[in-house]
Design a protein around this motif. Structure first.
Motif, PDB file in Angstrom:
ATOM      1  N   MET A 146       0.840  -1.174   0.000  1.00 38.25           N
ATOM      2  CA  MET A 146       0.000   0.000   0.000  1.00 38.25           C
ATOM      3  C   MET A 146       0.884   1.236   0.000  1.00 38.25           C
ATOM      4  SD  MET A 146      -2.970  -0.875   2.673  1.00 38.25           S
ATOM      5  CE  MET A 146      -3.455  -2.560   2.835  1.00 38.25           C
ATOM      6  N   HIS A 147       0.455   2.238  -0.733  1.00 38.14           N
ATOM      7  CA  HIS A 147       1.245   3.453  -0.879  1.00 38.14           C
ATOM      8  C   HIS A 147       0.461   4.693  -0.482  1.00 38.14           C
ATOM      9  CE1 HIS A 147       4.746   1.901  -3.123  1.00 38.14           C
ATOM     10  NE2 HIS A 147       3.895   0.948  -3.446  1.00 38.14           N
ATOM     11  N   LEU A 148       1.185   5.672   0.028  1.00 37.56           N
ATOM     12  CA  LEU A 148       0.653   7.007   0.292  1.00 37.56           C
ATOM     13  C   LEU A 148       1.509   7.991  -0.480  1.00 37.56           C
ATOM     14  CD1 LEU A 148       0.344   7.051   4.185  1.00 37.56           C
ATOM     15  CD2 LEU A 148      -1.464   6.608   2.543  1.00 37.56           C
ATOM     16  N   THR A 149       0.904   9.074  -0.929  1.00 36.15           N
ATOM     17  CA  THR A 149       1.661  10.172  -1.511  1.00 36.15           C
ATOM     18  C   THR A 149       1.509  11.363  -0.587  1.00 36.15           C
ATOM     19  OG1 THR A 149       1.243   9.368  -3.745  1.00 36.15           O
ATOM     20  CG2 THR A 149       1.959  11.656  -3.526  1.00 36.15           C
ATOM     21  N   VAL A 150       2.633  11.962  -0.232  1.00 32.46           N
ATOM     22  CA  VAL A 150       2.625  13.118   0.661  1.00 32.46           C
ATOM     23  C   VAL A 150       3.106  14.325  -0.124  1.00 32.46           C
ATOM     24  CG1 VAL A 150       3.510  14.103   2.789  1.00 32.46           C
ATOM     25  CG2 VAL A 150       3.128  11.646   2.637  1.00 32.46           C
ATOM     26  N   ASN A 177       4.001  -1.155   5.255  1.00 33.08           N
ATOM     27  CA  ASN A 177       4.217  -2.568   5.517  1.00 33.08           C
ATOM     28  C   ASN A 177       2.951  -3.145   6.135  1.00 33.08           C
ATOM     29  OD1 ASN A 177       5.502  -5.007   5.801  1.00 33.08           O
ATOM     30  ND2 ASN A 177       6.533  -4.459   7.700  1.00 33.08           N
ATOM     31  N   SER A 178       1.924  -3.286   5.320  1.00 31.31           N
ATOM     32  CA  SER A 178       0.662  -3.825   5.811  1.00 31.31           C
ATOM     33  C   SER A 178      -0.137  -4.386   4.656  1.00 31.31           C
ATOM     34  CB  SER A 178      -0.154  -2.738   6.508  1.00 31.31           C
ATOM     35  OG  SER A 178      -1.411  -3.245   6.886  1.00 31.31           O
ATOM     36  N   GLU A 179      -0.790  -5.479   4.894  1.00 37.20           N
ATOM     37  CA  GLU A 179      -1.672  -6.081   3.904  1.00 37.20           C
ATOM     38  C   GLU A 179      -3.136  -5.909   4.310  1.00 37.20           C
ATOM     39  OE1 GLU A 179      -0.569  -7.163   1.034  1.00 37.20           O
ATOM     40  OE2 GLU A 179       1.438  -6.655   1.703  1.00 37.20           O
ATOM     41  N   VAL A 204      -5.755   0.321   5.658  1.00 38.36           N
ATOM     42  CA  VAL A 204      -4.762   0.870   6.582  1.00 38.36           C
ATOM     43  C   VAL A 204      -4.193   2.166   6.017  1.00 38.36           C
ATOM     44  CG1 VAL A 204      -2.446   0.517   7.550  1.00 38.36           C
ATOM     45  CG2 VAL A 204      -4.160  -1.267   7.750  1.00 38.36           C
ATOM     46  N   ALA A 205      -3.959   2.196   4.704  1.00 37.43           N
ATOM     47  CA  ALA A 205      -3.395   3.393   4.081  1.00 37.43           C
ATOM     48  C   ALA A 205      -4.307   4.595   4.303  1.00 37.43           C
ATOM     49  CB  ALA A 205      -3.157   3.168   2.590  1.00 37.43           C
ATOM     50  N   ARG A 210      -0.076  17.383   3.070  1.00 32.61           N
ATOM     51  CA  ARG A 210      -1.248  16.923   2.319  1.00 32.61           C
ATOM     52  C   ARG A 210      -0.962  15.480   1.936  1.00 32.61           C
ATOM     53  NH1 ARG A 210      -0.971  20.890  -2.132  1.00 32.61           N
ATOM     54  NH2 ARG A 210      -1.637  19.050  -3.261  1.00 32.61           N
ATOM     55  N   VAL A 211      -1.834  14.584   2.330  1.00 31.93           N
ATOM     56  CA  VAL A 211      -1.589  13.155   2.145  1.00 31.93           C
ATOM     57  C   VAL A 211      -2.754  12.520   1.390  1.00 31.93           C
ATOM     58  CG1 VAL A 211      -1.076  11.001   3.340  1.00 31.93           C
ATOM     59  CG2 VAL A 211      -0.398  13.160   4.375  1.00 31.93           C
ATOM     60  N   SER A 212      -2.421  11.657   0.448  1.00 28.92           N
ATOM     61  CA  SER A 212      -3.469  10.909  -0.241  1.00 28.92           C
ATOM     62  C   SER A 212      -3.068   9.444  -0.320  1.00 28.92           C
ATOM     63  CB  SER A 212      -3.717  11.475  -1.637  1.00 28.92           C
ATOM     64  OG  SER A 212      -2.559  11.365  -2.421  1.00 28.92           O
ATOM     65  N   ALA A 213      -4.074   8.607  -0.222  1.00 26.64           N
ATOM     66  CA  ALA A 213      -3.870   7.164  -0.330  1.00 26.64           C
ATOM     67  C   ALA A 213      -4.519   6.683  -1.610  1.00 26.64           C
ATOM     68  CB  ALA A 213      -4.492   6.454   0.866  1.00 26.64           C
ATOM     69  N   ALA A 214      -3.820   5.826  -2.326  1.00 24.28           N
ATOM     70  CA  ALA A 214      -4.438   5.193  -3.493  1.00 24.28           C
ATOM     71  C   ALA A 214      -5.523   4.265  -2.962  1.00 24.28           C
ATOM     72  CB  ALA A 214      -3.396   4.407  -4.273  1.00 24.28           C
ATOM     73  N   PRO A 215      -6.700   4.275  -3.568  1.00 24.78           N
ATOM     74  CA  PRO A 215      -7.768   3.442  -3.021  1.00 24.78           C
ATOM     75  C   PRO A 215      -7.432   1.958  -3.007  1.00 24.78           C
ATOM     76  CG  PRO A 215      -8.439   4.440  -5.099  1.00 24.78           C
ATOM     77  CD  PRO A 215      -7.089   4.990  -4.749  1.00 24.78           C
ATOM     78  N   PHE A 216      -6.681   1.491  -4.007  1.00 26.82           N
ATOM     79  CA  PHE A 216      -6.256   0.097  -4.067  1.00 26.82           C
ATOM     80  C   PHE A 216      -4.948   0.053  -4.819  1.00 26.82           C
ATOM     81  CE2 PHE A 216     -10.852   0.231  -4.176  1.00 26.82           C
ATOM     82  CZ  PHE A 216     -11.165  -0.562  -3.094  1.00 26.82           C
ATOM     83  N   ASP A 217      -4.118  -0.935  -4.492  1.00 28.49           N
ATOM     84  CA  ASP A 217      -2.899  -1.140  -5.281  1.00 28.49           C
ATOM     85  C   ASP A 217      -3.305  -1.551  -6.686  1.00 28.49           C
ATOM     86  OD1 ASP A 217      -1.125  -0.506  -3.295  1.00 28.49           O
ATOM     87  OD2 ASP A 217      -0.824  -2.581  -2.635  1.00 28.49           O
TER      88      ASP A 217
END
Length: 89
Positions: free
Chosen positions: A1-5, A49-51, A55-56, A74-81
């Protein structure tokens, strides 16, 4: 899982950014890549580091309230890998 900051301060070095997120994320920090350091476009990609699903999103909400060198992140999470399809209802 990834976040963009986004909104990483220009004054921060790559090491400053890495240290901040390692401290904030603890064991969830799997990988931290910082782009365009020292520019107005500086941003970071955080690999978690989570499945566990979503969590993201929870981590993104928590980091959204944090400040790095006095600047609100400013943080965004991709909805799904990309490989993971959305869950079926």
């Amino acid at each position: 899982m990834h976040l963009t900051v986004w909104n990483v301060p220009e004054a921060c070095s790559e090491q400053d950014v890495r240290s901040f997120f390692e401290r904030e994320l603890g064991h969830y920090a799997k990988g931290i890549t910082v782009y365009d350091v020292g520019t107005p476009n500086a941003h970071a990609d955080l690999e978690l580091n989570s499945e566990v699903p979503y969590v993201a999103e929870a981590v993104a909400r928590e980091l959204q309230s944090r400040r790095l060198a006095g600047v609100a992140l400013r943080v965004s999470a991709a909805p799904f890998d990309a490989e993971d399809p959305p869950p079926r209802k």
